[in-house]
Design a protein around this motif. Sequence first.
Motif, PDB file in Angstrom:
ATOM      1  N   PHE A 100     100.247 -39.140-100.340  1.00  0.00           N
ATOM      2  CA  PHE A 100      99.672 -40.142 -99.223  1.00  0.00           C
ATOM      3  C   PHE A 100      98.527 -39.610 -98.866  1.00  0.00           C
ATOM      4  CE2 PHE A 100     104.279 -40.361 -99.510  1.00  0.00           C
ATOM      5  CZ  PHE A 100     104.480 -41.516 -99.395  1.00  0.00           C
ATOM      6  N   SER A 101      97.545 -40.387 -98.818  1.00  0.00           N
ATOM      7  CA  SER A 101      96.238 -40.033 -98.430  1.00  0.00           C
ATOM      8  C   SER A 101      95.764 -41.002 -97.133  1.00  0.00           C
ATOM      9  CB  SER A 101      95.075 -40.137 -99.549  1.00  0.00           C
ATOM     10  OG  SER A 101      94.001 -39.699 -99.143  1.00  0.00           O
ATOM     11  N   ALA A 102      95.450 -40.427 -96.056  1.00  0.00           N
ATOM     12  CA  ALA A 102      94.763 -41.102 -94.900  1.00  0.00           C
ATOM     13  C   ALA A 102      93.633 -40.490 -94.337  1.00  0.00           C
ATOM     14  CB  ALA A 102      96.027 -40.903 -93.779  1.00  0.00           C
ATOM     15  N   THR A 103      92.654 -41.483 -93.895  1.00  0.00           N
ATOM     16  CA  THR A 103      91.458 -41.164 -93.157  1.00  0.00           C
ATOM     17  C   THR A 103      91.553 -42.338 -91.865  1.00  0.00           C
ATOM     18  OG1 THR A 103      90.486 -41.210 -95.482  1.00  0.00           O
ATOM     19  CG2 THR A 103      88.993 -41.295 -93.427  1.00  0.00           C
ATOM     20  N   PRO A 104      92.046 -41.203 -90.889  1.00  0.00           N
ATOM     21  CA  PRO A 104      92.334 -42.050 -89.664  1.00  0.00           C
ATOM     22  C   PRO A 104      90.949 -42.586 -88.832  1.00  0.00           C
ATOM     23  CG  PRO A 104      92.890 -39.795 -89.295  1.00  0.00           C
ATOM     24  CD  PRO A 104      92.724 -40.155 -90.751  1.00  0.00           C
ATOM     25  N   GLY A 140      90.100 -36.505 -93.163  1.00  0.00           N
ATOM     26  CA  GLY A 140      90.891 -36.947 -94.299  1.00  0.00           C
ATOM     27  C   GLY A 140      92.133 -36.073 -94.110  1.00  0.00           C
ATOM     28  N   ILE A 141      93.456 -36.605 -94.437  1.00  0.00           N
ATOM     29  CA  ILE A 141      94.524 -35.913 -94.446  1.00  0.00           C
ATOM     30  C   ILE A 141      95.364 -36.433 -95.660  1.00  0.00           C
ATOM     31  CG2 ILE A 141      96.939 -35.812 -93.453  1.00  0.00           C
ATOM     32  CD1 ILE A 141      95.358 -36.654 -90.800  1.00  0.00           C
ATOM     33  N   VAL A 176      94.048 -31.049 -94.978  1.00  0.00           N
ATOM     34  CA  VAL A 176      93.209 -31.572 -93.960  1.00  0.00           C
ATOM     35  C   VAL A 176      91.645 -31.098 -94.253  1.00  0.00           C
ATOM     36  CG1 VAL A 176      93.027 -31.883 -91.693  1.00  0.00           C
ATOM     37  CG2 VAL A 176      95.264 -31.698 -92.481  1.00  0.00           C
ATOM     38  N   SER A 177      90.888 -32.133 -94.026  1.00  0.00           N
ATOM     39  CA  SER A 177      89.575 -31.923 -94.047  1.00  0.00           C
ATOM     40  C   SER A 177      88.816 -32.569 -92.895  1.00  0.00           C
ATOM     41  CB  SER A 177      88.801 -32.481 -95.596  1.00  0.00           C
ATOM     42  OG  SER A 177      88.917 -33.844 -95.432  1.00  0.00           O
ATOM     43  N   TRP A 178      87.681 -31.991 -92.411  1.00  0.00           N
ATOM     44  CA  TRP A 178      86.737 -32.392 -91.436  1.00  0.00           C
ATOM     45  C   TRP A 178      85.331 -32.324 -91.676  1.00  0.00           C
ATOM     46  CZ3 TRP A 178      84.869 -29.311 -86.865  1.00  0.00           C
ATOM     47  CH2 TRP A 178      84.433 -30.112 -86.066  1.00  0.00           C
ATOM     48  N   ALA A 179      84.438 -33.481 -91.718  1.00  0.00           N
ATOM     49  CA  ALA A 179      83.324 -33.346 -91.780  1.00  0.00           C
ATOM     50  C   ALA A 179      82.570 -33.351 -90.514  1.00  0.00           C
ATOM     51  CB  ALA A 179      82.926 -34.673 -92.586  1.00  0.00           C
ATOM     52  N   THR A 198      81.131 -29.352 -93.788  1.00  0.00           N
ATOM     53  CA  THR A 198      82.602 -29.861 -93.940  1.00  0.00           C
ATOM     54  C   THR A 198      83.482 -28.568 -94.051  1.00  0.00           C
ATOM     55  OG1 THR A 198      81.782 -31.669 -95.194  1.00  0.00           O
ATOM     56  CG2 THR A 198      83.888 -31.188 -95.539  1.00  0.00           C
ATOM     57  N   THR A 199      84.856 -28.722 -93.495  1.00  0.00           N
ATOM     58  CA  THR A 199      85.762 -27.653 -93.392  1.00  0.00           C
ATOM     59  C   THR A 199      87.034 -28.361 -94.047  1.00  0.00           C
ATOM     60  OG1 THR A 199      86.784 -25.965 -92.052  1.00  0.00           O
ATOM     61  CG2 THR A 199      86.363 -27.998 -90.963  1.00  0.00           C
ATOM     62  N   ASN A 200      87.671 -27.372 -94.526  1.00  0.00           N
ATOM     63  CA  ASN A 200      88.863 -27.833 -95.260  1.00  0.00           C
ATOM     64  C   ASN A 200      90.029 -26.702 -94.959  1.00  0.00           C
ATOM     65  OD1 ASN A 200      90.789 -27.760 -97.612  1.00  0.00           O
ATOM     66  ND2 ASN A 200      90.093 -29.832 -97.806  1.00  0.00           N
TER      67      ASN A 200
END
Length: 188
Positions: A122-126, A131-132, A162-165, A171-173
């Motif tokens: 499952f991949s989500a980009t709320p 990104g999760i 979990v990633s965050w730009a 970008t961090t992961n």
Amino acid sequence: PYSFTQHNVDFEAGYKIFDRTELTLGYDWTQTERDLQEAKRVWENGVGAELYSRPARWLTARAHYRHSWRDHSTYKGVNPQWVGWSPEYLATFDPATDFENHPLLRKYYMAKAQTDAVGALFSATPIDTVGIGINVDWAHDDFTDTDVGLTDREFLAAGLDVSWAATERLTTNAFYSYDRFKSEQNSW
């Protein structure tokens, strides 16, 4: 001396069952021929299904199942010795007591086996910058014709990513992964 030749055939067909949802069915066949090994020829057949869906712009889901079975030409535990040792040494060789591996032992990658595997992702980009991903995979191997050696193996893997730009250049992961292997074997 341990070279091999491998032949592969794969078939896959997909069908769009709903808007943004596709079902794929497949069949694969692999044959491996080895020199100086206990089994000259090993082949594996597999059938599988995968369901892929993107129910929303920000959500993707994938689930799959595969069943496979492996068989071999006659397994002879003393084959490497007969092929690789000198005639002078073989004149003194007693296959009932002289062997590198026990004659009933089956090397797991050449042994007859049946495998079932399932998995989901499952991949989500709320929001655009986050990104999760969540994944789970499970597999079970049953070595059906093994008197000595590995008879049963189970594998479980699960992960979270979990990633965050923060910016376009930064970008961090972070991720967590869990793997568990469980094996059973017969031995003396």
